[in-house]
Design a protein around this motif. Structure first.
Motif, PDB file in Angstrom:
ATOM      1  N   ALA A  20       0.818  -1.218   0.000  1.00 44.70           N
ATOM      2  CA  ALA A  20       0.000   0.000   0.000  1.00 44.70           C
ATOM      3  C   ALA A  20       0.843   1.255   0.000  1.00 44.70           C
ATOM      4  O   ALA A  20       0.437   2.288  -0.498  1.00 44.70           O
ATOM      5  N   LEU A  21       2.067   1.174   0.544  1.00 42.05           N
ATOM      6  CA  LEU A  21       2.918   2.358   0.644  1.00 42.05           C
ATOM      7  C   LEU A  21       3.915   2.479  -0.513  1.00 42.05           C
ATOM      8  O   LEU A  21       4.621   3.481  -0.654  1.00 42.05           O
ATOM      9  N   THR A  22       4.016   1.425  -1.347  1.00 40.33           N
ATOM     10  CA  THR A  22       4.970   1.448  -2.464  1.00 40.33           C
ATOM     11  C   THR A  22       4.585   2.527  -3.451  1.00 40.33           C
ATOM     12  O   THR A  22       3.420   2.639  -3.844  1.00 40.33           O
ATOM     13  N   GLY A  23       5.562   3.333  -3.879  1.00 40.84           N
ATOM     14  CA  GLY A  23       5.373   4.363  -4.893  1.00 40.84           C
ATOM     15  C   GLY A  23       4.794   5.642  -4.358  1.00 40.84           C
ATOM     16  O   GLY A  23       4.433   6.529  -5.135  1.00 40.84           O
ATOM     17  N   LYS A  24       4.611   5.766  -3.014  1.00 41.20           N
ATOM     18  CA  LYS A  24       4.045   6.973  -2.437  1.00 41.20           C
ATOM     19  C   LYS A  24       5.155   7.866  -1.905  1.00 41.20           C
ATOM     20  O   LYS A  24       6.198   7.389  -1.427  1.00 41.20           O
ATOM     21  N   THR A  25       4.897   9.158  -1.997  1.00 37.38           N
ATOM     22  CA  THR A  25       5.863  10.128  -1.486  1.00 37.38           C
ATOM     23  C   THR A  25       5.778  10.162   0.019  1.00 37.38           C
ATOM     24  O   THR A  25       4.764   9.726   0.608  1.00 37.38           O
ATOM     25  N   PRO A  26       6.803  10.717   0.662  1.00 40.05           N
ATOM     26  CA  PRO A  26       6.749  10.802   2.126  1.00 40.05           C
ATOM     27  C   PRO A  26       5.544  11.593   2.607  1.00 40.05           C
ATOM     28  O   PRO A  26       4.935  11.251   3.632  1.00 40.05           O
ATOM     29  N   GLY A  27       5.172  12.629   1.874  1.00 33.78           N
ATOM     30  CA  GLY A  27       3.998  13.402   2.307  1.00 33.78           C
ATOM     31  C   GLY A  27       2.718  12.586   2.248  1.00 33.78           C
ATOM     32  O   GLY A  27       1.853  12.664   3.124  1.00 33.78           O
ATOM     33  N   GLU A  28       2.607  11.804   1.159  1.00 34.09           N
ATOM     34  CA  GLU A  28       1.394  10.961   1.019  1.00 34.09           C
ATOM     35  C   GLU A  28       1.362   9.904   2.121  1.00 34.09           C
ATOM     36  O   GLU A  28       0.298   9.571   2.668  1.00 34.09           O
ATOM     37  N   ILE A  29       2.584   9.399   2.407  1.00 34.29           N
ATOM     38  CA  ILE A  29       2.639   8.363   3.459  1.00 34.29           C
ATOM     39  C   ILE A  29       2.228   8.955   4.798  1.00 34.29           C
ATOM     40  O   ILE A  29       1.459   8.364   5.580  1.00 34.29           O
ATOM     41  N   GLN A  34      -1.726   9.649   9.163  1.00 38.52           N
ATOM     42  CA  GLN A  34      -2.577  10.513   9.979  1.00 38.52           C
ATOM     43  C   GLN A  34      -4.049  10.071   9.901  1.00 38.52           C
ATOM     44  O   GLN A  34      -4.766  10.026  10.918  1.00 38.52           O
ATOM     45  N   VAL A  35      -4.509   9.742   8.682  1.00 42.07           N
ATOM     46  CA  VAL A  35      -5.901   9.261   8.524  1.00 42.07           C
ATOM     47  C   VAL A  35      -6.096   7.974   9.298  1.00 42.07           C
ATOM     48  O   VAL A  35      -7.110   7.755   9.972  1.00 42.07           O
ATOM     49  N   HIS A  36      -5.062   7.120   9.162  1.00 36.91           N
ATOM     50  CA  HIS A  36      -5.168   5.842   9.866  1.00 36.91           C
ATOM     51  C   HIS A  36      -5.212   6.046  11.378  1.00 36.91           C
ATOM     52  O   HIS A  36      -5.936   5.356  12.107  1.00 36.91           O
ATOM     53  N   GLN A  37      -4.423   7.058  11.816  1.00 30.82           N
ATOM     54  CA  GLN A  37      -4.418   7.358  13.257  1.00 30.82           C
ATOM     55  C   GLN A  37      -5.789   7.815  13.726  1.00 30.82           C
ATOM     56  O   GLN A  37      -6.278   7.407  14.791  1.00 30.82           O
ATOM     57  N   ILE A  38      -6.428   8.676  12.919  1.00 32.76           N
ATOM     58  CA  ILE A  38      -7.772   9.161  13.284  1.00 32.76           C
ATOM     59  C   ILE A  38      -8.754   7.998  13.320  1.00 32.76           C
ATOM     60  O   ILE A  38      -9.612   7.895  14.217  1.00 32.76           O
ATOM     61  N   GLU A  39      -8.648   7.097  12.341  1.00 36.61           N
ATOM     62  CA  GLU A  39      -9.547   5.934  12.322  1.00 36.61           C
ATOM     63  C   GLU A  39      -9.389   5.099  13.596  1.00 36.61           C
ATOM     64  O   GLU A  39     -10.346   4.621  14.175  1.00 36.61           O
ATOM     65  N   LEU A  40      -8.092   4.961  13.970  1.00 33.05           N
ATOM     66  CA  LEU A  40      -7.843   4.185  15.187  1.00 33.05           C
ATOM     67  C   LEU A  40      -8.434   4.868  16.419  1.00 33.05           C
ATOM     68  O   LEU A  40      -8.962   4.221  17.334  1.00 33.05           O
ATOM     69  N   GLU A  41      -8.313   6.188  16.454  1.00 33.00           N
ATOM     70  CA  GLU A  41      -8.885   6.921  17.585  1.00 33.00           C
ATOM     71  C   GLU A  41     -10.400   6.769  17.635  1.00 33.00           C
ATOM     72  O   GLU A  41     -11.006   6.618  18.711  1.00 33.00           O
ATOM     73  N   ILE A  42     -11.043   6.849  16.444  1.00 31.34           N
ATOM     74  CA  ILE A  42     -12.510   6.673  16.391  1.00 31.34           C
ATOM     75  C   ILE A  42     -12.885   5.274  16.861  1.00 31.34           C
ATOM     76  O   ILE A  42     -13.834   5.084  17.638  1.00 31.34           O
ATOM     77  N   GLN A  43     -12.150   4.279  16.376  1.00 28.78           N
ATOM     78  CA  GLN A  43     -12.421   2.905  16.781  1.00 28.78           C
ATOM     79  C   GLN A  43     -12.241   2.732  18.290  1.00 28.78           C
ATOM     80  O   GLN A  43     -12.984   2.015  18.955  1.00 28.78           O
ATOM     81  N   ASN A  44     -11.196   3.431  18.811  1.00 29.41           N
ATOM     82  CA  ASN A  44     -10.943   3.334  20.239  1.00 29.41           C
ATOM     83  C   ASN A  44     -12.095   3.909  21.062  1.00 29.41           C
ATOM     84  O   ASN A  44     -12.500   3.343  22.081  1.00 29.41           O
ATOM     85  N   GLU A  45     -12.641   5.048  20.575  1.00 30.53           N
ATOM     86  CA  GLU A  45     -13.783   5.648  21.259  1.00 30.53           C
ATOM     87  C   GLU A  45     -14.988   4.710  21.221  1.00 30.53           C
ATOM     88  O   GLU A  45     -15.710   4.560  22.213  1.00 30.53           O
ATOM     89  N   GLU A  46     -15.206   4.104  20.069  1.00 32.63           N
ATOM     90  CA  GLU A  46     -16.328   3.167  19.939  1.00 32.63           C
ATOM     91  C   GLU A  46     -16.148   1.972  20.853  1.00 32.63           C
ATOM     92  O   GLU A  46     -17.091   1.467  21.463  1.00 32.63           O
ATOM     93  N   LEU A  47     -14.858   1.517  20.929  1.00 32.55           N
ATOM     94  CA  LEU A  47     -14.605   0.387  21.832  1.00 32.55           C
ATOM     95  C   LEU A  47     -14.842   0.767  23.283  1.00 32.55           C
ATOM     96  O   LEU A  47     -15.383  -0.016  24.067  1.00 32.55           O
ATOM     97  N   LYS A  48     -14.414   1.982  23.667  1.00 28.03           N
ATOM     98  CA  LYS A  48     -14.657   2.442  25.031  1.00 28.03           C
ATOM     99  C   LYS A  48     -16.157   2.517  25.331  1.00 28.03           C
ATOM    100  O   LYS A  48     -16.622   2.121  26.409  1.00 28.03           O
ATOM    101  N   LYS A  49     -16.916   3.062  24.338  1.00 29.84           N
ATOM    102  CA  LYS A  49     -18.373   3.169  24.536  1.00 29.84           C
ATOM    103  C   LYS A  49     -19.015   1.795  24.646  1.00 29.84           C
ATOM    104  O   LYS A  49     -19.886   1.555  25.501  1.00 29.84           O
ATOM    105  N   ALA A  50     -18.569   0.882  23.767  1.00 27.16           N
ATOM    106  CA  ALA A  50     -19.116  -0.481  23.822  1.00 27.16           C
ATOM    107  C   ALA A  50     -18.782  -1.132  25.147  1.00 27.16           C
ATOM    108  O   ALA A  50     -19.607  -1.843  25.751  1.00 27.16           O
ATOM    109  N   HIS A  51     -17.542  -0.891  25.615  1.00 23.95           N
ATOM    110  CA  HIS A  51     -17.135  -1.447  26.906  1.00 23.95           C
ATOM    111  C   HIS A  51     -18.000  -0.894  28.047  1.00 23.95           C
ATOM    112  O   HIS A  51     -18.431  -1.634  28.939  1.00 23.95           O
ATOM    113  N   GLN A  52     -18.278   0.411  27.985  1.00 23.29           N
ATOM    114  CA  GLN A  52     -19.117   1.027  29.011  1.00 23.29           C
ATOM    115  C   GLN A  52     -20.538   0.480  28.963  1.00 23.29           C
ATOM    116  O   GLN A  52     -21.145   0.208  30.004  1.00 23.29           O
ATOM    117  N   ASP A  53     -21.039   0.311  27.720  1.00 17.84           N
ATOM    118  CA  ASP A  53     -22.390  -0.267  27.573  1.00 17.84           C
ATOM    119  C   ASP A  53     -22.441  -1.672  28.148  1.00 17.84           C
ATOM    120  O   ASP A  53     -23.426  -2.058  28.791  1.00 17.84           O
TER     121      ASP A  53
END
Length: 472
Positions: A20-29, A34-53
């Motif tokens: 997935a990272l082959t042929g991408k510039t450092p900026g694109e990477i 960063q997008v992946h990090q945000i996705e992980l944070e969203i998933q983490n929030e959902e997991l916390k909410k599910a855990h609380q539920d």
């Protein structure tokens, strides 16, 4: 291994990320990361909410489990307690942790333990839910009644577990016992009442009678159950009863008298207190009546009425007779005062004495008034009655012939003696040239005739129509 090292190891092994990272510039990477990090944070929030539920759901389950109105127990197949809610522990009067790993059987009363063993055996060998009632013993030694529902459960690891739900039914048992005792007392009261109790449904079919009600009509209670109310009355009673039942359907409660037909065909008089049975929706469901046998009272009232009638009649006749005889005494007295002939004076005095004797005899007959209302009609020998009646009159030269057979009897009231006396007095008073009065009997088909005849002037045609009028 630290979490970062584990992640780098997985990254090295992952071909998908490298491709997935082959042929991408450092900026694109960096952007992808960063997008992946945000996705992980969203998933983490959902997991916390599910855990609380999940925690909230678990807490609600624990609350529902622990504070349910019934006790829940989980038992091994050896009936060792592995789980119990707070309600179950409170029912047995113990702290929850002290119940764990103890045999449930130890809390069953000694007398119910064989029943418990059979109950558990059935659960372990069947897949259906089983229900039983047992006497249990609390820690303080107090007993209570419980309804237990149990079922066998096979866990994921293949082990067998018995789950039971236990309800304290002590109060229900007490209420049931009190109800049974109340019903027993009520039934005893109903069955020993001196008054009949009769219950019918909306179709007028008998659904209950107490023994007294059946006795009044000459039946057993079982013989009356299922029969129509109308089968215990004649046609006239059925018409009256139909009108009465219509008032019951209108919700009207009332007291009235009624005539019923007994099993032997005789009629009885009854006093009823009838009440409609109306359900909570206002629908007529039948009626209940308290029934008192007033046959004896009714006959006594009729006898009293008849006695009063007889007494009035006899009083009128006796007063009439005595007044006539007193008039005769006065007339003889006047005649005696007006004559100076010793022979006539002797005759007048003799006739005065004779009339006085008649007055005495008439007054003597009034002693029999005491028997009216006490002595009812019965078989009377006519010959001696006529002979006795002759003593109350003064026939003079008139001959009275009593040709009634001495053995002849008729069913009559004792007042019949006065009838013969009156017949003879009227014949003597109004017959004028009468010489003979004759009493005889004659049979015509199935009828017996008693005849009183004389050889006087008789009764004119215009008077015959009035002869039986009151006061004639």
């Amino acid at each position: 291994m630290p979490l970062r090292d584990e992640a780098e190891e997985k990254l090295i092994q992952s071909t998908e990320v490298s491709l997935a990272l082959t042929g991408k510039t450092p900026g694109e990477i960096i952007h992808e990361l960063q997008v992946h990090q945000i996705e992980l944070e969203i998933q983490n929030e959902e997991l916390k909410k599910a855990h609380q539920d999940l925690e909230d759901s678990r807490d609600r389950y624990i609350d529902l489990y622990d504070f349910a109105p019934v006790g829940y127990f989980s038992l091994t197949k050896e009936t060792i307690i592995s789980e119990v809610n707070l309600t179950g522990a409170n029912m047995l009067g113990m702290v929850r942790y002290k119940l764990l790993n103890t045999r449930f059987r130890t809390y069953i009363s000694l007398g119910n333990q064989p029943l418990w063993d059979s109950f558990i055996f059935t659960i372990l060998n069947h897949n259906e839910q089983q229900t039983g009632e047992f006497e249990l013993i609390r820690k303080d030694g107090a007993g209570f009644s419980a309804r237990i529902e149990g079922i066998r459960v096979e866990k994921i690891d293949g082990s067998i577990q018995v789950r039971i739900a236990m309800s304290d039914v002590t109060q229900c048992k007490r209420v049931e016992k009190d109800l049974r005792e109340s019903e027993k007392r009520y039934r005893m009261l109903i069955e020993t009442l001196n008054e009949g109790v009769w219950v019918i449904d909306k179709d007028s079919i008998t659904t209950f009678v107490n023994p007294r009600m059946a006795e009044i009509l000459g039946y057993t209670a079982q013989e009356m159950i299922g029969k129509s109310l109308f089968s215990f009355m004649d046609e006239q009673g059925q018409r009256i009863c139909t009108q009465n039942l219509e008032r019951r359907r209108q919700g009207i409660k009332e007291h009235h008298d009624f005539e019923f037909l007994k099993q032997d065909g005789t009629m009885i008089y009854a006093s009823l207190e009838a009440t409609p049975i109306i359900d909570e929706d206002g629908v007529y469901r039948g009626a209940i009546a308290g029934v008192a046998d007033i046959t004896d009272r009714t006959y006594a009232e009729k006898a009293l009425h008849e006695s009063n009638q007889k007494l009035r009649l006899l009083t009128n006749l006796t007063r009439h007779d005595i007044l006539n005889q007193i008039c005769a005494v006065k007339l003889l007295q006047d005649m005696a005062l007006d004559t100076s002939d010793p022979v006539k004076l002797q005759e007048y005095l003799s006739r005065t004495l004779e009339t006085a004797n008649l007055i005495e005899a008439t007054i003597g007959f009034t002693r029999e008034y005491e028997n009216f209302g006490v002595v009812s009609s019965g078989w009377q020998r006519i010959f001696p009655i006529i002979e006795s009646a002759k003593t109350e009159i003064s026939p003079g030269s008139i001959t009275i012939h009593n040709q009634i057979p001495e053995s002849l009897e008729i069913y009559a009231d004792p007042i019949i003696r006065k009838v013969f006396t009156t017949l003879m007095e009227n014949a003597i008073r109004h017959g004028k040239n009468i010489q003979n009065i004759r009493f005889l009997s004659s049979e015509f088909e199935d009828t017996l005739l008693l005849i009183c005849e004389d050889d006087g002037i008789g009764i004119t045609d215009e008077e015959k129509d009035r002869i039986f009028d009151h006061g004639y």
